[in-house]
Design an enzyme around this catalytic site. Structure first.
Site, PDB file in Angstrom:
ATOM      1  N   GLY A   1       0.813  -1.215   0.000  1.00 16.54           N
ATOM      2  CA  GLY A   1       0.000   0.000   0.000  1.00 16.54           C
ATOM      3  C   GLY A   1       0.848   1.267   0.000  1.00 16.54           C
ATOM      4  N   THR A   2       2.037   1.161  -0.554  1.00 14.99           N
ATOM      5  CA  THR A   2       2.963   2.305  -0.624  1.00 14.99           C
ATOM      6  C   THR A   2       2.307   3.520  -1.291  1.00 14.99           C
ATOM      7  OG1 THR A   2       4.523   0.544  -1.220  1.00 14.99           O
ATOM      8  CG2 THR A   2       5.388   2.807  -1.184  1.00 14.99           C
TER       9      THR A   2
ATOM     10  N   TRP B   1      -0.775   4.387  -1.626  1.00 18.23           N
ATOM     11  CA  TRP B   1      -1.816   4.976  -0.781  1.00 18.23           C
ATOM     12  C   TRP B   1      -1.166   5.791   0.345  1.00 18.23           C
ATOM     13  CZ3 TRP B   1      -5.614   1.650   2.658  1.00 18.23           C
ATOM     14  CH2 TRP B   1      -6.696   2.446   3.047  1.00 18.23           C
TER      15      TRP B   1
ATOM     16  N   HIS C   1      12.042   1.016   0.719  1.00 18.71           N
ATOM     17  CA  HIS C   1      11.618  -0.356   1.017  1.00 18.71           C
ATOM     18  C   HIS C   1      12.707  -1.070   1.824  1.00 18.71           C
ATOM     19  CE1 HIS C   1       8.168  -0.228  -1.626  1.00 18.71           C
ATOM     20  NE2 HIS C   1       8.846  -0.196  -2.735  1.00 18.71           N
TER      21      HIS C   1
ATOM     22  N   ARG D   1      -5.024  -1.557  -8.551  1.00 23.24           N
ATOM     23  CA  ARG D   1      -5.631  -2.771  -9.112  1.00 23.24           C
ATOM     24  C   ARG D   1      -7.018  -2.963  -8.511  1.00 23.24           C
ATOM     25  NH1 ARG D   1      -5.901  -8.291  -8.292  1.00 23.24           N
ATOM     26  NH2 ARG D   1      -5.173  -7.943  -6.177  1.00 23.24           N
TER      27      ARG D   1
HETATM   28  P1  A3P Z   1      -4.024  -4.758  -4.950  1.00 30.33           P
HETATM   29  O1  A3P Z   1      -3.055  -5.318  -5.943  1.00 30.33           O
HETATM   30  O2  A3P Z   1      -4.440  -5.760  -3.928  1.00 30.33           O
HETATM   31  O3  A3P Z   1      -5.169  -4.083  -5.582  1.00 30.33           O
HETATM   32  P2  A3P Z   1       1.983  -0.586  -3.500  1.00 30.33           P
HETATM   33  O4  A3P Z   1       1.453   0.791  -3.587  1.00 30.33           O
HETATM   34  O5  A3P Z   1       2.800  -0.860  -2.270  1.00 30.33           O
HETATM   35  O6  A3P Z   1       2.650  -0.984  -4.763  1.00 30.33           O
HETATM   36  O7  A3P Z   1       0.722  -1.530  -3.299  1.00 30.33           O
HETATM   37  C1  A3P Z   1      -0.244  -1.627  -4.314  1.00 30.33           C
HETATM   38  C2  A3P Z   1      -1.520  -2.116  -3.691  1.00 30.33           C
HETATM   39  O8  A3P Z   1      -2.161  -1.040  -3.005  1.00 30.33           O
HETATM   40  C3  A3P Z   1      -2.483  -2.594  -4.750  1.00 30.33           C
HETATM   41  O9  A3P Z   1      -3.241  -3.618  -4.135  1.00 30.33           O
HETATM   42  C4  A3P Z   1      -3.297  -1.331  -4.998  1.00 30.33           C
HETATM   43  O10 A3P Z   1      -4.533  -1.560  -5.603  1.00 30.33           O
HETATM   44  C5  A3P Z   1      -3.448  -0.813  -3.577  1.00 30.33           C
HETATM   45  N1  A3P Z   1      -3.777   0.624  -3.528  1.00 30.33           N
HETATM   46  C6  A3P Z   1      -3.282   1.618  -4.295  1.00 30.33           C
HETATM   47  N2  A3P Z   1      -3.850   2.777  -3.990  1.00 30.33           N
HETATM   48  C7  A3P Z   1      -4.736   2.538  -3.008  1.00 30.33           C
HETATM   49  C8  A3P Z   1      -5.646   3.354  -2.279  1.00 30.33           C
HETATM   50  N3  A3P Z   1      -5.765   4.647  -2.511  1.00 30.33           N
HETATM   51  N4  A3P Z   1      -6.409   2.758  -1.331  1.00 30.33           N
HETATM   52  C9  A3P Z   1      -6.304   1.444  -1.090  1.00 30.33           C
HETATM   53  N5  A3P Z   1      -5.462   0.614  -1.751  1.00 30.33           N
HETATM   54  C10 A3P Z   1      -4.687   1.148  -2.703  1.00 30.33           C
END
Ligand code: A3P
Length: 305
Positions: A50-51, A53, A113, A268
């Protein structure tokens, strides 16, 4: 040692964790050169926790006076969160480059990370604050599997089988893995040093976003004032950073990050429990066993639904 690990590339072990050579070089440069400042804020995650986010949330939170939420020129409406909060070892200390910190405003907001034990010494020795976001290993794994497959499709290569990638994940091989060591390093530090590390969970932010955002604000010494509460600033930040909003921002629909990846790959499903659509009983049993072994007695409980 090297292992096949990431979109068909080899990952190498450095100080107990796995990464691509380019990232390891970035980590080494960072360890040698990065001078942390007392009011720096560094956001930390294992990849796919959730980086994106957290970057959006902290950027809006910390800069809320400078950039009122949802004003037309708010950076999150025109830039991807990854371009607003750079990753130390990937965006700043990459390819021998010397980062230009004069472009940063104070407090400097950066991400990494890197596992706790391998952070640059100046981060550990200064009053720099670390905000760690953890996600349950099943969803983190599925998110990573889907992400690498999308990258492969973008570059017209075959996708990874879930079995093969799961096997790697369980062995701890993958970007910045082992996952358990990553989480445990920050978890233990957050208990021993709660002013230094705030330990957050993706599932808790999903469930109680307001409480968690206020926790972040208090930890970073920028709590919401009564006037802000009256003006619903907390709700506005959460709405601005919501999956639905960010995913539909033009730059995230059609844009690419400076590293060349399509922004849309970072949005996603954004839910808790998607693993249920992919995990077999065997996979579940195997991961439960590992999690039980690695986390037993440490007080950390993952949420899976
Ligand atoms: P999913 O693949 O389960 O959908 P990172 O940002 O660390 O690369 O992680 C990506 C994950 O965070 C993805 O999960 C993505 O959909 C989810 N994500 C991205 N933005 C988000 C948001 N605003 N709220 C909740 N989840 C989010």
């Amino acid at each position: 040692p090297k292992q096949k690990g990431w979109v068909g590339s080899y990952v190498y072990n450095y100080q107990g964790f796995w990464a691509l050579p380019r990232l390891i070089q970035g980590v080494i440069a960072c360890q040698r050169q990065f001078q942390a400042e007392d009011n720096d804020i560094i956001l930390v995650t294992a990849p796919k926790s959730g980086t994106t986010w957290l970057k959006a949330l902290l950027f809006s939170l910390v800069n809320r006076k400078k950039y009122p939420i949802f004003k037309k020129n708010h950076p999150l409406l025109v830039k991807n969160p990854h371009d607003l909060v750079p990753l130390l070892e990937q965006d700043l200390y990459v390819d021998g480059q010397v980062p230009d910190f004069s472009l940063f405003t104070s407090p400097r907001l950066m991400a990494t990370h890197v596992p706790f034990a391998s952070l640059p010494k100046s981060v550990q020795n200064s009053r720099t604050k670390l905000v760690y976001l953890c996600r349950n290993p099943r969803d983190t794994f599925i998110s990573m599997w889907q992400f690498t497959n999308n990258l492969r499709l973008d570059s017209h290569r075959d996708t990874n089988s879930i079995e093969e990638m799961f096997d790697h994940f369980c062995k701890g091989v993958g970007l910045y893995g082992p996952f358990w060591s990553h989480v445990l390093g920050y978890w233990k530090e957050s208990i021993e040093n709660p002013d230094k590390v705030l330990f957050l969970m993706y599932e808790e932010i999903k469930k109680q976003p307001k409480i968690q955002l206020k926790r972040m604000a208090e930890f970073l010494d920028c709590p919401f004032s009564i006037e802000e509460e009256d003006c619903r600033v907390v709700d506005e930040i959460l709405r601005m950073c919501s999956f639905g909003n960010l995913r539909n921002v033009e730059v995230n629909v059609n844009g690419k990050m400076s590293a060349g990846m399509a922004n849309k790959n970072f949005f996603r499903r954004g839910e808790v429990g998607d693993w249920k659509n992919y995990f077999t009983v065997e996979m579940n049993d195997k991961l439960n066993y590992i999690v039980e072994q690695k986390f037993h007695g440490c007080g950390l409980k993952f949420v899976y639904i």
